[in-house]
Design a protein around this motif. Sequence first.
Motif, short mmCIF file in Angstrom:
data_model
loop_
_atom_site.label_atom_id
_atom_site.label_comp_id
_atom_site.label_asym_id
_atom_site.label_seq_id
_atom_site.Cartn_x
_atom_site.Cartn_y
_atom_site.Cartn_z
N UNK A 9 1.18 -0.73 -0.07
CA UNK A 9 -0.14 0.00 -0.11
C UNK A 9 0.94 1.15 -0.07
N UNK A 10 2.26 1.09 0.53
CA UNK A 10 2.61 2.10 0.32
C UNK A 10 4.14 2.12 -0.08
N UNK A 101 13.76 2.96 -8.49
CA UNK A 101 12.68 2.83 -9.33
C UNK A 101 11.58 3.04 -8.16
N UNK A 102 10.46 4.26 -8.68
CA UNK A 102 9.27 4.60 -7.55
C UNK A 102 8.45 3.77 -8.00
N UNK A 103 8.42 2.34 -9.17
CA UNK A 103 7.27 1.24 -8.36
C UNK A 103 7.67 0.70 -9.74
N UNK A 133 15.62 -1.44 -6.49
CA UNK A 133 15.29 -0.64 -4.97
C UNK A 133 13.64 0.15 -5.53
N UNK A 134 12.61 -0.33 -4.56
CA UNK A 134 11.74 0.72 -5.10
C UNK A 134 11.42 1.27 -4.06
N UNK A 135 11.50 2.87 -4.43
CA UNK A 135 11.95 3.88 -4.08
C UNK A 135 10.68 5.07 -3.91
N UNK A 136 9.42 4.31 -3.39
CA UNK A 136 8.40 5.87 -3.49
C UNK A 136 8.55 7.00 -2.75
#
Length: 339
Positions: A9-10, A101-103, A133-136
């Motif tokens: 969800x995050x 990446x963001x997602x 790495x996902x880094x939203x």
Amino acid sequence: MPKAVTYEDAGVSIRKGDEVVDFLRTRNKSIGGFSGLFPLKTAGMKKPMLVASTDGVGTKLLVAKEAKDCSTIGIDLVAMVINDLLVCGAKPLFFLDYYATSRLDIREAREVLEGILKGCEIAKSPLIGGETAELPGLYAPGDFDLAGFGIGIVDGAKAIDGRTIVPGDLVFGFESTGIHSNGYSLARHVLLDRAGMSVKTRVKELNSTLGAALLKPTRIYTDLAAALVKSKAVVKGFAHITGGGIPGNLNRVLPKKVDAVVYKNRWDTPPIFKMIQRLGPVDYPEMLKTFNMGIGFMAVAAPSEQKRIFKAAEAAGDTVHLVGEIVKGTGRVRVEVEG
């Protein structure tokens, strides 16, 4: 009672991350652990030394995103790191990547990683690990970045550092495949912003779309380096021509008492550079310090090595030109027209 919140969800999907690792394991079963192991062979070396390098591909990523083609950007990443290792005479050992990446988009990630694996195959340097790495919140939606890390080995007693370069030595230039991975902020500004073209624009002088020309993968010179070793050519200095162009990279291997004189009319400047210069317009000195101008790798050697160097280049499938000479000076590179 409010619904329980999950990590996904995050914005972070452990499931997608696992899918990427599972994909990589189909190509190298050792990937996926906490670290990667690699057997080190130093037999015959008097002074074995590890050599490390790290790099990225800059804003060439934006061209790949706009063209919706990330199939070769991974090759660029490997090339930028491995070519730097080759400069001191090192043999590449292994490679690591960082993909943030963001997602996570699985299709895009697989395309990028396929390119990295292809680059590692060309470089003869296996991918033994990395980080996805996902880094939203840190990256804008749809954005991603890449970094590569390479380790090589060289006998310190035979490391190539340019210190024996003297007046009378010759300068050899090995052709690039195009822009490689430097100068894309200027290239994009001129061709996309000022000239109003798009990556889909068909350009007659390039014999391709603009996107195809801009996304030509950076040449990896591992086979060339190996062929030079096999030929027993004595190379005194190498230079990987990246940001800073020929003047800003060849000078890094020159002793302070010599200059390199490079004659720009000894090779044909590829059309992509001529187009950028014309459409900018961009002054030639600015082009020269931004782009490789058609020469991606350089070597300095005594005149007696010329035949071996040309034969090695032919064996490796590289095109080489005798582009200049070493003269007395102060450690600078002068790019001139011959005669």
